[in-house]
Design a protein around this motif. Structure first.
Motif, short mmCIF file in Angstrom:
data_model
loop_
_atom_site.label_atom_id
_atom_site.label_comp_id
_atom_site.label_asym_id
_atom_site.label_seq_id
_atom_site.Cartn_x
_atom_site.Cartn_y
_atom_site.Cartn_z
N GLY A 222 -14.50 4.03 34.41
CA GLY A 222 -14.07 3.73 33.19
C GLY A 222 -12.57 4.16 32.90
N VAL A 223 -12.29 5.55 33.29
CA VAL A 223 -11.17 5.84 33.14
C VAL A 223 -9.89 5.20 34.28
N GLY A 224 -10.47 4.93 35.33
CA GLY A 224 -9.79 3.96 36.13
C GLY A 224 -9.20 2.83 35.70
N SER A 225 -10.22 2.23 35.17
CA SER A 225 -9.97 0.79 34.39
C SER A 225 -9.07 0.93 33.21
N LEU A 226 -9.33 2.17 32.49
CA LEU A 226 -8.42 2.43 31.37
C LEU A 226 -6.95 2.54 31.79
N ALA A 227 -6.71 3.35 32.88
CA ALA A 227 -5.26 3.50 33.57
C ALA A 227 -4.83 2.28 34.02
N ALA A 228 -5.58 1.37 34.53
CA ALA A 228 -4.98 -0.12 35.09
C ALA A 228 -4.55 -0.91 33.66
N TYR A 229 -5.39 -0.76 32.51
CA TYR A 229 -5.22 -1.59 31.14
C TYR A 229 -3.90 -0.96 30.61
N LEU A 230 -3.70 0.54 30.75
CA LEU A 230 -2.56 1.15 30.14
C LEU A 230 -1.44 0.77 30.91
N SER A 231 -1.48 0.61 32.21
CA SER A 231 -0.33 0.22 33.14
C SER A 231 0.23 -1.27 32.75
N ARG A 232 -0.65 -2.07 32.29
CA ARG A 232 -0.21 -3.28 31.93
C ARG A 232 0.11 -3.43 30.43
N TYR A 233 -0.30 -2.83 29.74
CA TYR A 233 0.14 -3.01 28.52
C TYR A 233 1.18 -1.83 27.58
N ILE A 234 0.87 -0.71 28.23
CA ILE A 234 1.56 0.45 27.54
C ILE A 234 2.64 1.14 28.30
N SER A 235 2.31 1.56 29.66
CA SER A 235 3.26 2.25 30.44
C SER A 235 3.88 1.39 31.52
N SER A 236 4.83 1.79 32.14
CA SER A 236 5.22 1.28 33.33
C SER A 236 4.60 2.02 34.72
N ALA A 237 3.88 1.03 35.40
CA ALA A 237 3.45 1.56 36.77
C ALA A 237 4.37 1.76 37.59
N GLU A 238 5.59 1.05 37.58
CA GLU A 238 6.40 0.88 38.59
C GLU A 238 7.15 2.39 38.49
N GLU A 239 7.50 3.11 37.41
CA GLU A 239 7.95 4.30 37.29
C GLU A 239 6.74 5.35 37.66
N GLY A 240 5.69 5.12 37.44
CA GLY A 240 4.45 5.67 37.85
C GLY A 240 4.12 6.64 36.37
N PHE A 241 2.91 7.15 36.21
CA PHE A 241 2.48 8.01 35.08
C PHE A 241 1.24 8.50 35.38
N GLN A 242 1.01 9.61 34.51
CA GLN A 242 -0.25 10.36 34.73
C GLN A 242 -0.92 10.58 33.46
N ILE A 243 -2.10 10.42 33.07
CA ILE A 243 -2.92 10.68 31.99
C ILE A 243 -3.99 11.87 32.14
#
Length: 285
Positions: A222-243
């Motif tokens: 679930g958190v893996g799916s949430l992380a993918a969701y956040l990368s699409r709508y909230i944060s830039s996955a190109e720069e990378g982020f952690q939650i």
């Protein structure tokens, strides 16, 4: 003879997080036997270690069915292989699942695994999910949208405006059943960007009664799916982020699930991590 180990996954201390049964049999088990044992163990997830040359295949069962992937049993299996079965702990453990080979990294006291690539599904109406969750439509954020996301198990991800509403959610079983009968997703993940414990980023609740889980204390997939969701709508996955995601407080099993997200060319790299604690072991006769 079947050896079994009970571990708490995504647990900061014993008797928190998600309980997982890890089983290792001296002789092959049929699908029916594994499902019966999983039902007997009565945990959200049970997994079976099957020796395969120099590594292990892992079969994952919920009380009602087998699933191809879930974070909790993968980390639980890696922990047992590394801490109990192997003569000496290793930094890298390979596990074979139905959908491919997963490498788990052991760093300090945390086990990390890379998740499968996410699949984004349909977007849902606020009114529909508000009725399922027994809240008002205005309690759900307008943006990002309610959407189905899967890294093996499909989740309907619902952004909630505040912690108070999130903790008051009560599933309307009739409307939940109506929803799950019309979509592939049996899991509803509601989240907000507030936390109970300082230092955490999100608080989530996961409901999956159709899978025999009224509320899940810790959901790695679930958190893996949430992380993918956040990368699409909230944060830039190109720069990378952690939650850091907390879960399970409402049912007395507080959990901490970590995720690291980074964009690699056309692929999204998502790693899910947490601590694992051994609580008991024994044999099934």
């Amino acid at each position: 003879m079947i050896d079994f180990y009970i571990v708490d996954v995504f647990a900061q201390q014993k008797f928190t997080g998600n309980q997982v049964a890890v089983l290792k049999s001296d002789s092959p088990l049929t699908n029916e036997e594994m499902l019966k044992i999983a039902k007997e163990m009565k945990f959200i997830q049970s997994c079976f270690l099957i020796k395969d040359n120099d590594s292990y295949q892992v079969r994952i069962f919920m009380p009602k069915l087998e699933i191809p992937f879930s974070g909790d049993p993968v980390l639980a299996s890696a922990f047992i292989i590394n801490q109990i079965i192997n003569e000496a702990p290793e930094e890298s453990i390979l596990i074979k699942l139905q959908n491919g080979v997963v490498e788990i990294q052991h760093q300090d006291d945390t086990y990390w695994m890379e998740s499968p690539q996410p699949i984004f599904g349909r977007i849902f109406d606020k009114i529909l999910l508000s009725r399922v969750l027994s809240i008002e439509p205005e309690d759900i954020c307008d943006n990002p949208p309610i959407q189905q996301v899967s890294i093996g198990v499909p989740y309907i991800i619902v952004p909630i405006k505040n912690m108070k509403t999130l903790r008051e959610i009560s599933i309307n079983k009739e409307r939940y059943e109506w929803l799950t009968q019309r979509t592939k997703a049996s899991c509803v993940l509601a989240y907000c960007n507030e936390s109970i414990d300082e230092g955490n980023d999100y608080h989530i609740r996961v409901f999956a009664d159709a899978l025999g889980i009224p509320e899940d204390p810790a959901s790695g997939s679930g958190v893996g799916s949430l992380a993918a969701y956040l990368s699409r709508y909230i944060s830039s996955a190109e720069e990378g982020f952690q939650i850091r995601v907390e879960q399970g407080y409402e049912i007395g099993r507080p959990s901490l699930i970590k995720a690291k997200i980074h964009q690699l060319t056309e692929f999204l790299q998502i790693a899910i991590g947490g601590k694992v604690k051994l609580t008991s072991q024994g044999k099934i006769l």
